[in-house]
Design a protein around this motif. Structure first.
Motif, PDB file in Angstrom:
ATOM      1  N   LEU A 110       3.125   8.444 -10.523  1.00 18.69           N
ATOM      2  CA  LEU A 110       2.097   7.353 -10.409  1.00 18.69           C
ATOM      3  C   LEU A 110       1.212   6.934 -11.568  1.00 18.69           C
ATOM      4  O   LEU A 110       0.936   5.999 -12.242  1.00 18.69           O
ATOM      5  N   LEU A 111       0.571   8.397 -12.162  1.00 21.87           N
ATOM      6  CA  LEU A 111      -0.018   8.147 -13.290  1.00 21.87           C
ATOM      7  C   LEU A 111       0.880   7.678 -14.560  1.00 21.87           C
ATOM      8  O   LEU A 111       0.387   6.763 -15.424  1.00 21.87           O
ATOM      9  N   ASP A 112       1.960   8.078 -14.507  1.00 20.18           N
ATOM     10  CA  ASP A 112       3.004   7.815 -15.706  1.00 20.18           C
ATOM     11  C   ASP A 112       3.065   6.201 -15.706  1.00 20.18           C
ATOM     12  O   ASP A 112       3.035   5.168 -16.600  1.00 20.18           O
ATOM     13  N   PHE A 113       3.398   5.858 -14.298  1.00 21.87           N
ATOM     14  CA  PHE A 113       3.860   4.464 -14.155  1.00 21.87           C
ATOM     15  C   PHE A 113       2.771   3.534 -14.363  1.00 21.87           C
ATOM     16  O   PHE A 113       2.876   2.569 -14.826  1.00 21.87           O
ATOM     17  N   HIS A 114       1.480   3.897 -14.090  1.00 18.46           N
ATOM     18  CA  HIS A 114       0.349   3.111 -14.245  1.00 18.46           C
ATOM     19  C   HIS A 114       0.029   2.985 -15.617  1.00 18.46           C
ATOM     20  O   HIS A 114      -0.194   1.960 -16.220  1.00 18.46           O
ATOM     21  N   ASN A 115       0.442   3.772 -16.356  1.00 20.77           N
ATOM     22  CA  ASN A 115       0.262   3.990 -18.199  1.00 20.77           C
ATOM     23  C   ASN A 115       1.414   2.980 -18.686  1.00 20.77           C
ATOM     24  O   ASN A 115       1.021   2.175 -19.542  1.00 20.77           O
ATOM     25  N   THR A 116       2.496   3.125 -18.199  1.00 20.82           N
ATOM     26  CA  THR A 116       3.554   2.165 -18.645  1.00 20.82           C
ATOM     27  C   THR A 116       3.607   0.711 -17.945  1.00 20.82           C
ATOM     28  O   THR A 116       4.189  -0.278 -18.617  1.00 20.82           O
ATOM     29  N   HIS A 117       2.882   0.475 -16.987  1.00 18.47           N
ATOM     30  CA  HIS A 117       2.990  -0.818 -16.261  1.00 18.47           C
ATOM     31  C   HIS A 117       1.424  -0.832 -16.047  1.00 18.47           C
ATOM     32  O   HIS A 117       0.884  -0.618 -14.816  1.00 18.47           O
ATOM     33  N   PRO A 118       0.668  -1.446 -16.833  1.00 17.31           N
ATOM     34  CA  PRO A 118      -0.895  -1.414 -16.609  1.00 17.31           C
ATOM     35  C   PRO A 118      -1.378  -2.336 -15.239  1.00 17.31           C
ATOM     36  O   PRO A 118      -2.325  -2.028 -14.796  1.00 17.31           O
ATOM     37  N   ASP A 119      -0.521  -3.048 -14.981  1.00 16.64           N
ATOM     38  CA  ASP A 119      -0.799  -4.113 -13.873  1.00 16.64           C
ATOM     39  C   ASP A 119      -0.469  -3.392 -12.399  1.00 16.64           C
ATOM     40  O   ASP A 119      -0.640  -4.216 -11.450  1.00 16.64           O
ATOM     41  N   PHE A 120       0.131  -2.223 -12.717  1.00 18.19           N
ATOM     42  CA  PHE A 120       0.403  -1.466 -11.507  1.00 18.19           C
ATOM     43  C   PHE A 120      -0.602  -0.613 -11.229  1.00 18.19           C
ATOM     44  O   PHE A 120      -0.658   0.512 -11.825  1.00 18.19           O
ATOM     45  N   ALA A 121      -1.700  -0.989 -10.419  1.00 20.73           N
ATOM     46  CA  ALA A 121      -2.779  -0.241 -10.222  1.00 20.73           C
ATOM     47  C   ALA A 121      -2.688   1.274 -10.068  1.00 20.73           C
ATOM     48  O   ALA A 121      -1.738   1.375  -8.992  1.00 20.73           O
ATOM     49  N   LEU A 122      -3.359   2.136 -10.372  1.00 20.80           N
ATOM     50  CA  LEU A 122      -3.481   3.726  -9.841  1.00 20.80           C
ATOM     51  C   LEU A 122      -4.027   3.528  -8.498  1.00 20.80           C
ATOM     52  O   LEU A 122      -5.372   3.653  -8.311  1.00 20.80           O
ATOM     53  N   THR A 123      -3.333   3.769  -7.603  1.00 20.48           N
ATOM     54  CA  THR A 123      -4.038   3.811  -6.160  1.00 20.48           C
ATOM     55  C   THR A 123      -2.971   4.173  -5.037  1.00 20.48           C
ATOM     56  O   THR A 123      -1.715   3.929  -5.353  1.00 20.48           O
ATOM     57  N   GLY A 124      -3.231   4.648  -4.253  1.00 24.07           N
ATOM     58  CA  GLY A 124      -2.590   5.281  -2.856  1.00 24.07           C
ATOM     59  C   GLY A 124      -3.645   6.301  -2.015  1.00 24.07           C
ATOM     60  O   GLY A 124      -4.493   6.459  -2.439  1.00 24.07           O
ATOM     61  N   ALA A 125      -2.943   6.318  -0.929  1.00 23.22           N
ATOM     62  CA  ALA A 125      -3.909   7.311   0.092  1.00 23.22           C
ATOM     63  C   ALA A 125      -3.172   8.298   0.292  1.00 23.22           C
ATOM     64  O   ALA A 125      -2.004   8.403   1.000  1.00 23.22           O
ATOM     65  N   VAL A 139       0.940  -1.240  -0.149  1.00 22.76           N
ATOM     66  CA  VAL A 139      -0.150  -0.068   0.043  1.00 22.76           C
ATOM     67  C   VAL A 139       0.735   1.310   0.106  1.00 22.76           C
ATOM     68  O   VAL A 139       1.814   1.286   0.704  1.00 22.76           O
ATOM     69  N   LEU A 140       0.490   2.227  -0.652  1.00 15.15           N
ATOM     70  CA  LEU A 140       1.142   3.430  -0.864  1.00 15.15           C
ATOM     71  C   LEU A 140       0.495   4.598   0.003  1.00 15.15           C
ATOM     72  O   LEU A 140      -0.745   4.868  -0.222  1.00 15.15           O
ATOM     73  N   THR A 141       1.121   5.256   0.993  1.00 13.60           N
ATOM     74  CA  THR A 141       0.371   6.265   1.403  1.00 13.60           C
ATOM     75  C   THR A 141       1.210   7.639   1.606  1.00 13.60           C
ATOM     76  O   THR A 141       2.361   7.650   1.300  1.00 13.60           O
ATOM     77  N   PHE A 142       0.737   8.853   1.462  1.00 11.71           N
ATOM     78  CA  PHE A 142       1.505  10.199   1.650  1.00 11.71           C
ATOM     79  C   PHE A 142       0.859  10.805   2.534  1.00 11.71           C
ATOM     80  O   PHE A 142      -0.281  11.095   2.731  1.00 11.71           O
ATOM     81  N   ASP A 143       1.775  11.487   3.555  1.00  9.23           N
ATOM     82  CA  ASP A 143       1.445  12.310   4.597  1.00  9.23           C
ATOM     83  C   ASP A 143       1.413  13.722   4.281  1.00  9.23           C
ATOM     84  O   ASP A 143       2.462  14.248   3.669  1.00  9.23           O
ATOM     85  N   ASP A 144       0.414  14.458   4.958  1.00 12.86           N
ATOM     86  CA  ASP A 144       0.810  15.982   5.368  1.00 12.86           C
ATOM     87  C   ASP A 144       0.570  16.857   3.952  1.00 12.86           C
ATOM     88  O   ASP A 144       0.869  17.842   4.054  1.00 12.86           O
ATOM     89  N   ALA A 145       0.118  16.299   2.886  1.00 13.49           N
ATOM     90  CA  ALA A 145      -0.239  16.855   1.540  1.00 13.49           C
ATOM     91  C   ALA A 145       0.802  18.094   1.221  1.00 13.49           C
ATOM     92  O   ALA A 145       0.494  19.392   1.202  1.00 13.49           O
ATOM     93  N   THR A 146       2.164  17.625   1.175  1.00 17.68           N
ATOM     94  CA  THR A 146       3.089  18.698   1.438  1.00 17.68           C
ATOM     95  C   THR A 146       3.898  18.387  -0.192  1.00 17.68           C
ATOM     96  O   THR A 146       3.597  18.234  -1.101  1.00 17.68           O
ATOM     97  N   TYR A 147       5.150  19.222  -0.028  1.00 20.53           N
ATOM     98  CA  TYR A 147       5.897  19.305  -1.292  1.00 20.53           C
ATOM     99  C   TYR A 147       5.964  18.259  -2.222  1.00 20.53           C
ATOM    100  O   TYR A 147       6.229  17.037  -1.795  1.00 20.53           O
ATOM    101  N   GLY A 148       5.726  18.442  -3.396  1.00 24.68           N
ATOM    102  CA  GLY A 148       6.065  17.301  -4.459  1.00 24.68           C
ATOM    103  C   GLY A 148       5.073  16.255  -4.470  1.00 24.68           C
ATOM    104  O   GLY A 148       5.127  15.413  -5.132  1.00 24.68           O
ATOM    105  N   GLN A 149       3.918  16.419  -3.868  1.00 22.99           N
ATOM    106  CA  GLN A 149       3.126  15.160  -3.859  1.00 22.99           C
ATOM    107  C   GLN A 149       1.870  15.383  -4.919  1.00 22.99           C
ATOM    108  O   GLN A 149       1.824  14.256  -5.532  1.00 22.99           O
TER     109      GLN A 149
END
Ligand code: ZN
Length: 349
Positions: free
Chosen positions: A173-188, A140-150
């Motif tokens: 993440l958008l680009d990675f999902h496009n080039t690796h379709p089985d890598f779902a676009l997801t994260g919190a 699972v991918l998570t990102f905290d504090d809505a900060t720089y570069g997110q």
């Protein structure tokens, strides 16, 4: 009671009192660990030896916690901050490092799942995870504090049209999902309002809605990023306000879509048993909000929700820096041996 038995009884009682007293005097509560970009903090990995940590790895699902991504676009803003507070470096990855980590995870067979999918494992609902090919492993991918570069919108061509910076986390993440379709676009995204989330006030509404449009999750990280354990002790009302006022903010930007925000990330990782109990249901300005899970700011691999060790209000996450990624994700001994997720066959139920 005979005299002999009576003496034995008092001897045992004395012994029990002595042991309890000794335990009371010498017992040390677990070291409090503060882990966030605001305020004072210490590295929990310094408290334990590496071997201790490896032994403690529950060997389940890694939930990765990212903070800042230094992009070519924001480097001029971030560099002076780092010069002033070198310890901030720990919370920063460059765009390139983030991209490389995704590639390594992908090559190692890791595929992202959402927090909801992770939690659903507790009820055996893995149907949405059929997309994971045999041999792949969830994380699972998570990102905290809505900060720089997110999540940055930039006017690349100076034509007044903003687009997602391809070097920020969402862009990557958008680009990675496009080039690796089985890598779902997801994260919190664990968002607080101690400053304007994602640091671009005029695009906040657009960004929050875009996150949900893309299928990312939003987690309530409170209004002011205040440590909830102390706040609850001081004033349960202030505690409810801290979480409820963040919901009010989310509702002002997302309307009914804010209903999907049903998880808490504890600011600074501070949580107590009282807080874990109280966050389940928060009343604020006549509204009631239910939260189904609480995320820590630190920890190692998270237990599978189906395991008996699982506490939905104390979900550990691995704080990612270059060093931690290698030590606690890549070199975690169960990474390569963790069995792939398989759906229960009907006869097993
Ligand atoms: Zn935080």
């Amino acid at each position: 009671m005979k005299k002999g038995n009576l003496s034995a009884f008092f001897l045992a009682l004395g012994g029990a009192i002595f042991v309890s007293l000794a335990a009371y005097l010498f017992w040390q509560p677990e070291r409090e660990i503060v882990m966030d970009i605001e305020g004072h903090y210490e590295n929990p990995f310094d408290v334990l030896s590496f071997e201790d940590i490896l032994q403690r790895l529950p060997g389940s699902i890694p939930i990765l916690q990212y903070h800042m991504i230094m992009t070519p676009h924001n480097a001029s803003l971030l560099s002076p901050l780092i010069a002033k507070r070198p310890l901030l470096r720990r919370f920063i990855l460059t765009s390139q490092e983030f991209r490389e980590q995704l590639e390594i995870l992908y090559q190692q067979g890791f595929r992202p799942i959402s927090l909801d999918e992770y939690l659903a494992l507790g009820s055996g609902e893995v149907s949405s995870l059929k997309r994971l090919a045999p041999g792949t492993k969830p994380f699972v991918l998570t990102f905290d504090d809505a900060t720089y570069g997110q999540f940055d919108l930039i006017d690349t061509n100076s034509d007044g049209i903003v687009e997602i910076d391809p070097e920020c986390a969402v862009g990557i993440l958008l680009d990675f999902h496009n080039t690796h379709p089985d890598f779902a676009l997801t994260g919190a995204f664990c968002i607080d309002f101690s400053k304007v989330p994602f640091l671009q006030p005029s695009y906040l509404e657009k960004k929050l809605n875009l996150l949900l449009d893309y299928g990312f999750e939003i987690v309530n990280h409170t209004k002011n990023h205040t440590s909830l354990d102390k706040l609850f002790r001081k004033s349960p009302d202030a505690f409810s306000r801290e979480i409820g006022a963040a919901m009010e903010k989310f509702e002002s930007y997302l309307g009914y879509r804010a209903k999907s925000i049903n998880k808490i990330a504890y600011p600074n990782g501070r949580v107590s048993d009282q807080v874990k109990q109280a966050v389940k249901q928060i009343s604020y300005k006549g509204k009631t909000y239910h939260f189904i899970a609480g995320l820590h700011a630190y920890g190692l691999w998270a237990p599978q929700p189906a395991s008996t060790h699982f506490d939905p209000y104390a979900i550990p996450r691995i704080e990612i820096s270059g060093k931690n990624f290698e030590k606690f994700v890549l070199l975690a001994p169960r990474l390569l041996t963790m069995p792939p997720l398989t759906e229960k066959k009907p006869q097993d139920k």
